[in-house]
Design an enzyme around this catalytic site. Structure first.
Site, PDB file in Angstrom:
ATOM      1  N   LYS A 265     -18.220  89.588 -29.841  1.00 11.13           N
ATOM      2  CA  LYS A 265     -19.744  89.803 -29.875  1.00 11.13           C
ATOM      3  C   LYS A 265     -20.169  89.341 -28.604  1.00 11.13           C
ATOM      4  O   LYS A 265     -19.604  88.361 -28.177  1.00 11.13           O
ATOM      5  CB  LYS A 265     -19.658  88.737 -31.156  1.00 11.13           C
ATOM      6  CG  LYS A 265     -19.162  87.332 -30.597  1.00 11.13           C
ATOM      7  CD  LYS A 265     -19.578  86.030 -31.863  1.00 11.13           C
ATOM      8  CE  LYS A 265     -18.515  84.952 -31.117  1.00 11.13           C
ATOM      9  NZ  LYS A 265     -18.796  83.521 -32.481  1.00 11.13           N
TER      10      LYS A 265
ATOM     11  N   ARG B  45     -23.569  76.618 -41.972  1.00 12.38           N
ATOM     12  CA  ARG B  45     -24.304  77.631 -41.376  1.00 12.38           C
ATOM     13  C   ARG B  45     -24.462  78.560 -42.008  1.00 12.38           C
ATOM     14  O   ARG B  45     -25.700  78.885 -43.299  1.00 12.38           O
ATOM     15  CB  ARG B  45     -23.385  77.738 -39.969  1.00 12.38           C
ATOM     16  CG  ARG B  45     -24.497  78.530 -38.750  1.00 12.38           C
ATOM     17  CD  ARG B  45     -23.913  78.457 -37.503  1.00 12.38           C
ATOM     18  NE  ARG B  45     -22.699  79.143 -37.745  1.00 12.38           N
ATOM     19  CZ  ARG B  45     -21.880  79.453 -37.159  1.00 12.38           C
ATOM     20  NH1 ARG B  45     -22.113  79.283 -35.634  1.00 12.38           N
ATOM     21  NH2 ARG B  45     -20.616  80.111 -36.798  1.00 12.38           N
TER      22      ARG B  45
ATOM     23  N   TYR C  44     -38.445  75.364  -4.607  1.00 14.35           N
ATOM     24  CA  TYR C  44     -39.686  74.390  -5.477  1.00 14.35           C
ATOM     25  C   TYR C  44     -39.903  72.726  -5.772  1.00 14.35           C
ATOM     26  O   TYR C  44     -38.553  71.950  -6.030  1.00 14.35           O
ATOM     27  CB  TYR C  44     -39.531  75.352  -6.889  1.00 14.35           C
ATOM     28  CG  TYR C  44     -40.134  76.558  -7.079  1.00 14.35           C
ATOM     29  CD1 TYR C  44     -41.204  77.228  -6.756  1.00 14.35           C
ATOM     30  CD2 TYR C  44     -39.203  77.504  -7.674  1.00 14.35           C
ATOM     31  CE1 TYR C  44     -41.170  78.105  -6.816  1.00 14.35           C
ATOM     32  CE2 TYR C  44     -39.314  79.217  -8.277  1.00 14.35           C
ATOM     33  CZ  TYR C  44     -40.613  79.743  -7.376  1.00 14.35           C
ATOM     34  OH  TYR C  44     -40.393  80.372  -7.269  1.00 14.35           O
TER      35      TYR C  44
ATOM     36  N   MET D 278     -35.046  81.778 -10.126  1.00 10.83           N
ATOM     37  CA  MET D 278     -34.926  83.107 -11.725  1.00 10.83           C
ATOM     38  C   MET D 278     -34.213  83.895 -10.950  1.00 10.83           C
ATOM     39  O   MET D 278     -33.277  84.375 -11.401  1.00 10.83           O
ATOM     40  CB  MET D 278     -36.281  83.580 -11.848  1.00 10.83           C
ATOM     41  CG  MET D 278     -36.042  84.536 -13.327  1.00 10.83           C
ATOM     42  SD  MET D 278     -37.316  86.213 -13.092  1.00 10.83           S
ATOM     43  CE  MET D 278     -37.999  84.563 -13.972  1.00 10.83           C
TER      44      MET D 278
HETATM   45  C1  PLP Z   1     -17.572  82.601 -32.099  1.00 11.55           C
HETATM   46  C2  PLP Z   1     -16.912  83.159 -33.875  1.00 11.55           C
HETATM   47  C3  PLP Z   1     -15.662  82.861 -33.611  1.00 11.55           C
HETATM   48  C4  PLP Z   1     -14.522  82.960 -32.163  1.00 11.55           C
HETATM   49  O1  PLP Z   1     -14.645  81.744 -31.818  1.00 11.55           O
HETATM   50  P1  PLP Z   1     -14.283  80.648 -30.494  1.00 11.55           P
HETATM   51  O2  PLP Z   1     -14.164  79.696 -30.873  1.00 11.55           O
HETATM   52  O3  PLP Z   1     -14.799  81.698 -29.441  1.00 11.55           O
HETATM   53  O4  PLP Z   1     -12.916  81.237 -31.049  1.00 11.55           O
HETATM   54  C5  PLP Z   1     -14.876  82.913 -34.729  1.00 11.55           C
HETATM   55  N1  PLP Z   1     -15.750  83.188 -35.835  1.00 11.55           N
HETATM   56  C6  PLP Z   1     -16.809  83.082 -35.877  1.00 11.55           C
HETATM   57  C7  PLP Z   1     -17.569  83.700 -37.381  1.00 11.55           C
HETATM   58  C8  PLP Z   1     -17.186  83.067 -35.090  1.00 11.55           C
HETATM   59  O5  PLP Z   1     -18.784  83.320 -34.789  1.00 11.55           O
END
Ligand code: PLP
Length: 421
Positions: free
Chosen positions: A71, A169, A299, A347
């Site tokens: 992802k 969640r 800045y 930035m």
């Molecule tokens: C991102 C994610 C993972 C991967 O988790 P890591 O701790 O980065 O290995 C696994 N399962 C779900 C549902 C996730 O959202």
């Protein structure tokens, strides 16, 4: 004058006269993703051999199959490249958050199973079905939407029912689970879908041996037993993330979903398993200047030079993924040393204190973070300086940073490991 300093001076002079200098920011860098070459002020060099190594290591620890979680563009590394390497070195599944990410893998020609867990619209569901992408389902409303899409398209859905075991969640509440599995079984009997998996996610992503995990396992086992009693036969039960894949075999079941570990960041707090960080973020010095003591920098003049020194401008900032909040402690690797970032990270740029005796000049290599083998800062260092997680540092690397791939060695892994393919 120090010989390096005179070389740098000569180089600066050459540049001032408009003579191209090899290895400077004016160099056009080619990309290995097929994008046209474009000049880059910063490059993320991804070591695909490290991805292969990390995948093998995770696959060796996992009792069941391994899902490579790619992802957010493979945690900033490039989802397609990472997916291909992970699949070639021990992963059999891919995991993504949203359907668009899954479709990008299919467009790249990847045919292995892909699970997507976040979607909202009928269009997304139909696109997922057409591309043979598995979907997570966590409530009856979602289930009905998926079944309706399957009926309309004539393509049965393959789904993974998600039970909430405490993270609170996504996932179905335990109280809603019996209805969810009952409705799912009905759709399965009508040939609209196949419940291929039951899954959940851990609360303590970096401490899988936390006492809460035992309660999650009990809740998960109960949910699976209820699903089986309802007539479902989920082939894949999955709960573990990277940390659990390495450190909590009781969470493994049939598949572990590995993200962070795949990219070589040690996922278990206080423990190391021999993973290799895959990404090195490079940039170059754009210009240098000598300054006297007592001069404010950047800045708001948050920082004042305590002594005369040389400042080096580097063309990366928070739009490239360097958190502004890291400014007071951050370091970069320049001329074989960790040098402090001084003043606020802006930035597009920030300033390093290169030191009074610095033999640094335009075009000099800077490593923002890397594996750390030579003393350069790591992703974990940046996360600490910014008060955040390594995930946020990696996924924050901006679109101006060119991804560059170092190919894995061409020796097939089964030869290295004495296995037959
Ligand atoms: C991102 C994610 C993972 C991967 O988790 P890591 O701790 O980065 O290995 C696994 N399962 C779900 C549902 C996730 O959202």
């Amino acid at each position: 004058m120090h010989p390096d300093a005179s070389a740098a001076a000569a180089r600066r002079c050459q540049e001032a006269r408009g003579i191209p200098v090899p290895g400077t920011v004016s160099q056009r860098l080619s990309d290995t993703t097929g994008q046209p070459a474009r000049p880059a002020l910063a490059r993320a060099v991804v070591d695909l051999a490290a991805i292969a190594h990390n995948t093998r290591l995770l696959a060796q620890h996992a009792r069941g199959e391994l899902m490579a979680v790619v992802k957010a563009d493979g945690f900033g590394h490039g989802a397609v490249q990472v997916a291909r390497h992970a699949l070639a070195h021990g992963a059999s599944w891919l995991g993504v958050a949203c359907v668009a990410e899954a479709l990008a893998l299919r467009t790249a020609g990847i045919t292995q199973p892909v699970l997507a867990w976040l979607y909202l619209t009928r269009e997304e569901i139909e696109a997922a079905l057409a591309a043979a992408v598995d979907l997570s389902v966590a409530c009856v409303g979602q289930l009905r939407q998926v079944a309706a899409a399957a009926e309309a398209t004539g393509i049965p859905a393959r789904i993974h029912l998600k039970i909430d075991t405490g993270l609170r969640r996504g996932g179905a509440e335990a109280a809603d689970w019996p209805q969810l599995i009952c409705v799912a079984r009905g759709f399965e009997q009508r040939g609209l879908l196949d419940v291929h998996g039951v899954w959940s996610h851990l609360i303590h992503a970096d401490r899988p041996t936390h006492p809460d995990t035992a309660g999650q396992i009990r809740a998960f086992d109960t949910a699976v037993a209820q699903a089986e009693d309802a007539g479902l036969r989920p082939a894949l039960r999955h709960l573990a993330n990277s940390a659990a894949a390495l450190d909590a075999p009781v969470t493994h079941y049939d598949l572990a979903r590995a993200g962070l570990g795949l990219y070589g960041i040690e996922p278990v707090t206080g423990a190391g398993f021999g993973l290799r960080p895959a990404l090195t973020l490079h940039t170059r010095v754009l210009m240098t200047r000598g300054v006297a003591a007592g001069k404010g920098v950047c800045y708001g003049h948050d920082y004042t030079t305590p002594a005369a020194t040389t400042l080096a401008l580097v063309p990366v900032g928070f739009a490239d993924g360097l958190p502004r909040a890291a400014s007071p402690g951050a370091r970069m690797w320049l001329a074989g040393e960790r040098r402090p970032v001084v003043g606020r990270i802006a930035m597009d740029q920030c300033v390093l204190d290169a030191g009074a005796a610095a033999a640094v000049g335009t075009g000099d290599e800077v490593i923002v973070f890397g594996p750390g083998h030579h003393g350069e800062p790591t992703v974990k260092d940046w996360a600490r300086w910014a008060g955040t997680s390594p995930h946020e540092i990696l996924t924050g690397i901006g679109p101006r940073v060119l991804r560059h791939y170092q190919e894995a060695p061409h020796t097939p892994h089964h030869l290295l490991e004495g296995r037959t393919p």
